[in-house]
Scaffold this motif. Sequence first.
Motif, PDB file in Angstrom:
ATOM      1  N   TRP A   1       9.051  -7.447   3.537  1.00 10.43           N
ATOM      2  CA  TRP A   1       9.232  -6.276   2.686  1.00 10.43           C
ATOM      3  C   TRP A   1       9.166  -4.978   3.505  1.00 10.43           C
ATOM      4  CZ3 TRP A   1       5.499  -4.417  -1.742  1.00 10.43           C
ATOM      5  CH2 TRP A   1       6.174  -3.500  -2.543  1.00 10.43           C
ATOM      6  N   LEU A   2       8.473  -5.041   4.637  1.00  8.94           N
ATOM      7  CA  LEU A   2       8.342  -3.848   5.468  1.00  8.94           C
ATOM      8  C   LEU A   2       9.691  -3.340   5.975  1.00  8.94           C
ATOM      9  CD1 LEU A   2       5.259  -4.642   7.733  1.00  8.94           C
ATOM     10  CD2 LEU A   2       5.463  -2.704   6.176  1.00  8.94           C
TER      11      LEU A   2
ATOM     12  N   GLU B   1      10.948   1.959   3.303  1.00 11.10           N
ATOM     13  CA  GLU B   1      11.143   3.399   3.153  1.00 11.10           C
ATOM     14  C   GLU B   1      12.289   3.761   2.219  1.00 11.10           C
ATOM     15  OE1 GLU B   1      14.031   2.427   6.459  1.00 11.10           O
ATOM     16  OE2 GLU B   1      12.153   1.665   5.638  1.00 11.10           O
ATOM     17  N   SER B   2      13.163   2.795   1.906  1.00  8.50           N
ATOM     18  CA  SER B   2      14.322   3.083   1.056  1.00  8.50           C
ATOM     19  C   SER B   2      14.158   2.535  -0.356  1.00  8.50           C
ATOM     20  CB  SER B   2      15.595   2.500   1.688  1.00  8.50           C
ATOM     21  OG  SER B   2      15.485   1.099   1.841  1.00  8.50           O
ATOM     22  N   THR B   3      12.957   2.078  -0.691  1.00  8.76           N
ATOM     23  CA  THR B   3      12.719   1.506  -2.010  1.00  8.76           C
ATOM     24  C   THR B   3      11.553   2.209  -2.701  1.00  8.76           C
ATOM     25  OG1 THR B   3      11.238  -0.173  -1.087  1.00  8.76           O
ATOM     26  CG2 THR B   3      13.563  -0.766  -1.304  1.00  8.76           C
ATOM     27  N   GLY B   4      11.523   2.110  -4.007  1.00  6.93           N
ATOM     28  CA  GLY B   4      10.397   2.624  -4.785  1.00  6.93           C
ATOM     29  C   GLY B   4      10.143   4.106  -4.566  1.00  6.93           C
TER      30      GLY B   4
ATOM     31  N   VAL C   1       0.842  -1.204   0.000  1.00  5.71           N
ATOM     32  CA  VAL C   1       0.000   0.000   0.000  1.00  5.71           C
ATOM     33  C   VAL C   1       0.874   1.249   0.000  1.00  5.71           C
ATOM     34  CG1 VAL C   1      -1.926   1.166   1.127  1.00  5.71           C
ATOM     35  CG2 VAL C   1      -1.724  -1.318   1.294  1.00  5.71           C
ATOM     36  N   LEU C   2       1.916   1.232   0.804  1.00  8.67           N
ATOM     37  CA  LEU C   2       2.838   2.369   0.865  1.00  8.67           C
ATOM     38  C   LEU C   2       3.532   2.604  -0.471  1.00  8.67           C
ATOM     39  CD1 LEU C   2       4.338   1.573   4.364  1.00  8.67           C
ATOM     40  CD2 LEU C   2       3.069   3.647   3.804  1.00  8.67           C
ATOM     41  N   GLN C   3       3.718   1.524  -1.239  1.00  7.73           N
ATOM     42  CA  GLN C   3       4.356   1.626  -2.557  1.00  7.73           C
ATOM     43  C   GLN C   3       3.338   1.794  -3.681  1.00  7.73           C
ATOM     44  OE1 GLN C   3       7.398   2.045  -3.132  1.00  7.73           O
ATOM     45  NE2 GLN C   3       8.560   1.258  -1.403  1.00  7.73           N
ATOM     46  N   ASP C   4       2.063   1.945  -3.310  1.00 13.57           N
ATOM     47  CA  ASP C   4       0.995   2.227  -4.287  1.00 13.57           C
ATOM     48  C   ASP C   4       0.752   1.095  -5.283  1.00 13.57           C
ATOM     49  OD1 ASP C   4       0.501   4.820  -3.228  1.00 13.57           O
ATOM     50  OD2 ASP C   4       2.195   5.619  -4.372  1.00 13.57           O
ATOM     51  N   THR C   5       1.059  -0.133  -4.881  1.00 12.81           N
ATOM     52  CA  THR C   5       0.736  -1.262  -5.746  1.00 12.81           C
ATOM     53  C   THR C   5      -0.545  -1.984  -5.317  1.00 12.81           C
ATOM     54  OG1 THR C   5       2.122  -2.790  -4.468  1.00 12.81           O
ATOM     55  CG2 THR C   5       3.170  -1.628  -6.305  1.00 12.81           C
TER      56      THR C   5
END
Length: 260
Positions: free
Chosen positions: A89-90, A94-97, A62-66
Amino acid sequence: MKTISVCSFKGGTAKTSISLNLGAALARFHNKRVLMVDFDAQANLTAGLGLDPDNHDSLAAVLQDTKTVGEVIVHTDHPSIDLIPADTWLERVESTGNLATDRYSHEKLKKILAPLGYDFAIIDTPPSLCWLTESSLIACDYGLVCATPEFYSIKGLQRLSYFMHYISERHPFELLGVVLSFWNSRGKNNQEFLEVIEDTFPEKVLNTKVRRDIAVSEASIHGKPVFETRPKSRAAEDFRELTQELLPKLESPCLSSTHS
């Protein structure tokens, strides 16, 4: 919806058990609709509710909008408790996408949870002062600190206090209190530990202490709250009393709403 961030500075404070059984008590005994949010890559809350983290998406998607938040919410065996699971993945989300270049990425969780229509959301955070914990505190109306009557647990509280104070200056929330777990009423250093906590979090030590009880471990193995596996255990009694102590604070107007 009122959101509670459950925090500790180190592992082994029963933070996840407190999160799980507080949510279960609110649902079971007080007829509240509860969203449990596992925001720790270890995914212990997810496992503690009987789900396999490898089979579900987390807030990372959700944080990565997928994914949308509705797509990652899972219904549990209790009709009034839903869960947003965690996954590995959590850990570095914060350092990806798109989060890696977002200056305000730590405010995104608040926007994701805001439209949801539960009575309470309870966020189980990692036992560290990381991006996930910061995001959780920014998103919450209330913070709940977990500690044990042990030197290293108490020693870390001052750093956690500074961290929480720094965030609350920009994003106000109310500290519900400090709950002590693995409590032994005959511990020889209890008074000294309580005095240190009082100095760090004045007038915030909760009356209810969660005693050590194998029933909590047994419940986690079965993927259920302790009220379902050992309803007459002392742990079940303590979690019910803790919920009763916290509920008046939760039902009063909260600090963050007065600043919104």
